[in-house]
Design an enzyme around this catalytic site. Sequence first.
Site, PDB file in Angstrom:
ATOM      1  N   TYR A 128       2.927  11.425  -4.242  1.00 24.07           N
ATOM      2  CA  TYR A 128       2.202  10.231  -4.699  1.00 24.07           C
ATOM      3  C   TYR A 128       0.688  10.444  -4.553  1.00 24.07           C
ATOM      4  CZ  TYR A 128       1.078   5.256  -5.230  1.00 24.07           C
ATOM      5  OH  TYR A 128       0.570   4.052  -5.666  1.00 24.07           O
ATOM      6  N   ASP A 129       0.271  10.853  -3.345  1.00 24.20           N
ATOM      7  CA  ASP A 129      -1.170  10.979  -3.067  1.00 24.20           C
ATOM      8  C   ASP A 129      -1.835  12.007  -3.982  1.00 24.20           C
ATOM      9  OD1 ASP A 129      -0.074   9.547  -1.005  1.00 24.20           O
ATOM     10  OD2 ASP A 129      -1.106  10.618   0.598  1.00 24.20           O
ATOM     11  N   ARG A 169       8.853  -1.778   0.791  1.00 27.46           N
ATOM     12  CA  ARG A 169       7.557  -1.880   1.458  1.00 27.46           C
ATOM     13  C   ARG A 169       7.583  -2.991   2.501  1.00 27.46           C
ATOM     14  NH1 ARG A 169       3.735  -1.161  -3.730  1.00 27.46           N
ATOM     15  NH2 ARG A 169       5.615  -2.000  -4.666  1.00 27.46           N
ATOM     16  N   VAL A 171       5.955  -5.878   3.381  1.00 22.89           N
ATOM     17  CA  VAL A 171       5.969  -7.341   3.237  1.00 22.89           C
ATOM     18  C   VAL A 171       7.348  -7.815   2.763  1.00 22.89           C
ATOM     19  CG1 VAL A 171       4.973  -9.322   2.032  1.00 22.89           C
ATOM     20  CG2 VAL A 171       3.484  -7.501   2.846  1.00 22.89           C
ATOM     21  N   ASN A 173      10.191  -6.152   2.965  1.00 23.41           N
ATOM     22  CA  ASN A 173      11.180  -5.874   4.015  1.00 23.41           C
ATOM     23  C   ASN A 173      11.178  -6.964   5.082  1.00 23.41           C
ATOM     24  OD1 ASN A 173      12.068  -3.496   2.929  1.00 23.41           O
ATOM     25  ND2 ASN A 173      11.485  -2.203   4.646  1.00 23.41           N
ATOM     26  N   ASP A 256       2.200   8.758   7.839  1.00 25.74           N
ATOM     27  CA  ASP A 256       1.945   7.326   7.631  1.00 25.74           C
ATOM     28  C   ASP A 256       0.508   7.018   8.095  1.00 25.74           C
ATOM     29  OD1 ASP A 256       4.188   4.708   7.606  1.00 25.74           O
ATOM     30  OD2 ASP A 256       2.087   4.345   8.094  1.00 25.74           O
ATOM     31  N   ARG A 260      -6.129   1.260   7.594  1.00 29.69           N
ATOM     32  CA  ARG A 260      -6.557   1.181   6.191  1.00 29.69           C
ATOM     33  C   ARG A 260      -7.243  -0.152   5.944  1.00 29.69           C
ATOM     34  NH1 ARG A 260      -1.900   2.041   2.239  1.00 29.69           N
ATOM     35  NH2 ARG A 260      -2.332   4.258   2.500  1.00 29.69           N
TER      36      ARG A 260
HETATM   37  N1  UDP Z   1       6.492  -0.411   7.688  1.00 34.81           N
HETATM   38  C1  UDP Z   1       7.230  -0.933   8.762  1.00 34.81           C
HETATM   39  N2  UDP Z   1       8.463  -1.420   8.511  1.00 34.81           N
HETATM   40  C2  UDP Z   1       9.026  -1.446   7.267  1.00 34.81           C
HETATM   41  C3  UDP Z   1       8.272  -0.929   6.175  1.00 34.81           C
HETATM   42  C4  UDP Z   1       7.014  -0.418   6.434  1.00 34.81           C
HETATM   43  O1  UDP Z   1       6.748  -0.961   9.912  1.00 34.81           O
HETATM   44  O2  UDP Z   1      10.171  -1.925   7.137  1.00 34.81           O
HETATM   45  C5  UDP Z   1       5.134   0.088   7.947  1.00 34.81           C
HETATM   46  C6  UDP Z   1       4.877   1.489   7.407  1.00 34.81           C
HETATM   47  O3  UDP Z   1       5.200   2.466   8.369  1.00 34.81           O
HETATM   48  C7  UDP Z   1       3.399   1.440   7.123  1.00 34.81           C
HETATM   49  C8  UDP Z   1       3.112  -0.023   6.789  1.00 34.81           C
HETATM   50  O4  UDP Z   1       4.243  -0.754   7.260  1.00 34.81           O
HETATM   51  O5  UDP Z   1       2.651   1.791   8.256  1.00 34.81           O
HETATM   52  C9  UDP Z   1       2.955  -0.273   5.301  1.00 34.81           C
HETATM   53  O6  UDP Z   1       4.057   0.331   4.651  1.00 34.81           O
HETATM   54  P1  UDP Z   1       4.331   0.155   3.102  1.00 34.81           P
HETATM   55  O7  UDP Z   1       5.534   0.987   2.804  1.00 34.81           O
HETATM   56  O8  UDP Z   1       4.370  -1.283   2.754  1.00 34.81           O
HETATM   57  O9  UDP Z   1       3.048   0.746   2.363  1.00 34.81           O
HETATM   58  P2  UDP Z   1       2.113   2.027   2.600  1.00 34.81           P
HETATM   59  O10 UDP Z   1       0.797   1.441   2.875  1.00 34.81           O
HETATM   60  O11 UDP Z   1       2.614   2.834   3.770  1.00 34.81           O
HETATM   61  O12 UDP Z   1       2.213   2.778   1.330  1.00 34.81           O
END
Ligand code: UDP
Length: 294
Positions: A128-129, A169, A171, A173, A256, A260
């Site tokens: 992705y990145d 993601r 929110v 979840n 991870d 940010r």
């Molecule tokens: N995350 C979490 N529990 C979940 C899903 C994600 O703690 O059920 C954390 C994940 O490790 C990350 C942050 O929430 O640090 C945001 O994750 P997301 O997948 O929404 O987006 P990202 O910014 O990592 O692409």
Amino acid sequence: MCRNLLDAGHDVICADNFYTGRRANLADLQGNPAFELIRHDVVNPLYVEVDLIINLACPASPVHYQSNPVRTLKTSVFGALNMLGLAKRLRVPVLQASTSEVYGDPTIHPQPEDYRGSVNPIGIRSCYDEGKRCAETLFFDYHREHGVDIKVARIFNTYGPNMRPDDGRVVSNFITQALRSEDITIYGQGLQTRSFCYVSDLVDGLLRLAFSAPEVTGPVNLGNPYEFTMLQLAEQVIAKTGSSSKLTFLPMPSDDPQQRRPVIDRARTLLGWAPKVPLDAGLDRTIAYFRQFA
Ligand code: UDP
């Protein structure tokens, strides 16, 4: 995005391969003579006559983009080439949805657009990145070499209604788990931070950029600078839903990002844009939307 454009009086052709998008999200637009929905994958060339191209294609949830990483790279790279080729042929502006992921796990905080990032080229997030970074390179090379009118937006975490309950993601979840009284899955200690932008603010920023003057190429950060830990988010979701869910701590996925937050001075100055919807109100609207799936 489609709804805003139609409301502003534009005709819209929406191309989607429905890998993560859902037809149901556009059901109310079917039958609108100004709207056309076509099943198409940007990995293949698209031949249409338009005045503006907005390339939002690519799964953005780590769960989805990592499930078929080569496909993810093709979507970003071939998709960018195909949309740039179309923009060059039609001589129209083209907006690229880039991402805060181009900054990787950032060593500078918050992140301004001139920060070059700290990205692992061979990790599980690299498809992705690096795909999105390569797309940015293509956009700026088409601009320098062929004079294409480009606009590059770097989108930070965004949330709101119409996300899939199984999006994966954070929110969606947390809300889905809270509404179903399931354990809330915190990755790592939950001390990593993010800054979440409500979808209507993001669409407003993207459209301001799409219709900006040709000299505005970006990259422009679009995101909400309000930053919080994933633990704080979990507590807020539990409080808002009145859930009996408990927290469960799972291993942190590799690479991870630990922190940010966007610097949005450029968007403020160039586009007169700033997010308006605070997390509190955005979460209320998103929770109301997700209740139908609980
Ligand atoms: N995350 C979490 N529990 C979940 C899903 C994600 O703690 O059920 C954390 C994940 O490790 C990350 C942050 O929430 O640090 C945001 O994750 P997301 O997948 O929404 O987006 P990202 O910014 O990592 O692409």
